[in-house]
Design an enzyme around this catalytic site. Structure first.
Site, PDB file in Angstrom:
ATOM      1  N   GLU A  24      -8.584  12.815 -11.566  1.00 50.00           N
ATOM      2  CA  GLU A  24      -8.110  12.817 -10.181  1.00 50.00           C
ATOM      3  C   GLU A  24      -6.700  13.395 -10.076  1.00 50.00           C
ATOM      4  O   GLU A  24      -6.299  13.849  -9.001  1.00 50.00           O
ATOM      5  CB  GLU A  24      -8.114  11.403  -9.610  1.00 50.00           C
ATOM      6  CG  GLU A  24      -9.505  10.829  -9.404  1.00 50.00           C
ATOM      7  CD  GLU A  24      -9.443   9.452  -8.812  1.00 50.00           C
ATOM      8  OE1 GLU A  24      -9.816   9.302  -7.637  1.00 50.00           O
ATOM      9  OE2 GLU A  24      -9.008   8.518  -9.518  1.00 50.00           O
ATOM     10  N   LYS A 101     -10.859   8.251   0.498  1.00 47.62           N
ATOM     11  CA  LYS A 101     -11.370   9.271  -0.417  1.00 47.62           C
ATOM     12  C   LYS A 101     -12.802   9.551   0.021  1.00 47.62           C
ATOM     13  O   LYS A 101     -13.607   8.627   0.157  1.00 47.62           O
ATOM     14  CB  LYS A 101     -11.379   8.768  -1.860  1.00 47.62           C
ATOM     15  CG  LYS A 101     -10.010   8.621  -2.466  1.00 47.62           C
ATOM     16  CD  LYS A 101     -10.125   8.196  -3.924  1.00 47.62           C
ATOM     17  CE  LYS A 101      -8.743   8.020  -4.508  1.00 47.62           C
ATOM     18  NZ  LYS A 101      -8.824   7.643  -5.942  1.00 47.62           N
TER      19      LYS A 101
END
Length: 127
Positions: A24, A101
């Site tokens: 990420e 997200k």
């Protein structure tokens, strides 16, 4: 925060780096932001003048800049940073920020993962 006037922005989407996992931090991912901005909108309601309100176009630019140029490990910090930027306008009394997200990195089927915080000039309140 008392009930009152709100400017609502929903679904601002931008690519940003946010996550605790190494992958990420290596690539940007789509993040979605919702804002509820508490401000006194009475003057703008009377004058019909942009100078008497919080310019939500300018707010969108600021939020997009935070998401796209700063790096975070936690959604909580990203949301807090967005709140800081929005509260930099003296006309803003408080703000609720939701950050999601759109592709959460979990094994289960989850549409989104996110946080929602509320901040005011007087301090922090639960959202």
């Amino acid at each position: 925060m008392p009930d009152g006037d709100l400017i609502e922005l929903r679904g601002l989407t931008a690519l940003g780096v946010c996550g605790a996992l190494p992958e990420e931090q290596e690539r940007a991912q789509p993040l979605e932001v919702d804002l509820a901005i508490h401000a006194d909108l009475a003057a703008a309601g009377e004058s019909d003048d942009l100078d008497d309100t919080v310019d939500y176009g300018a707010v969108c630019e600021l939020v997009e800049r935070v998401v796209t140029t700063e790096r975070f490990q936690l959604l909580e910090r990203l949301a807090a940073r967005i709140a800081e930027v929005v509260l930099s306008d003296d006309r803003v009394l408080g703000v609720t920020v939701a950050v999601r997200k759109l592709r959460p990195p979990v094994a289960q089927i989850v549409d989104t993962s996110g946080v929602r915080i509320t901040r005011t000039r007087q301090g922090t309140t639960a959202g």
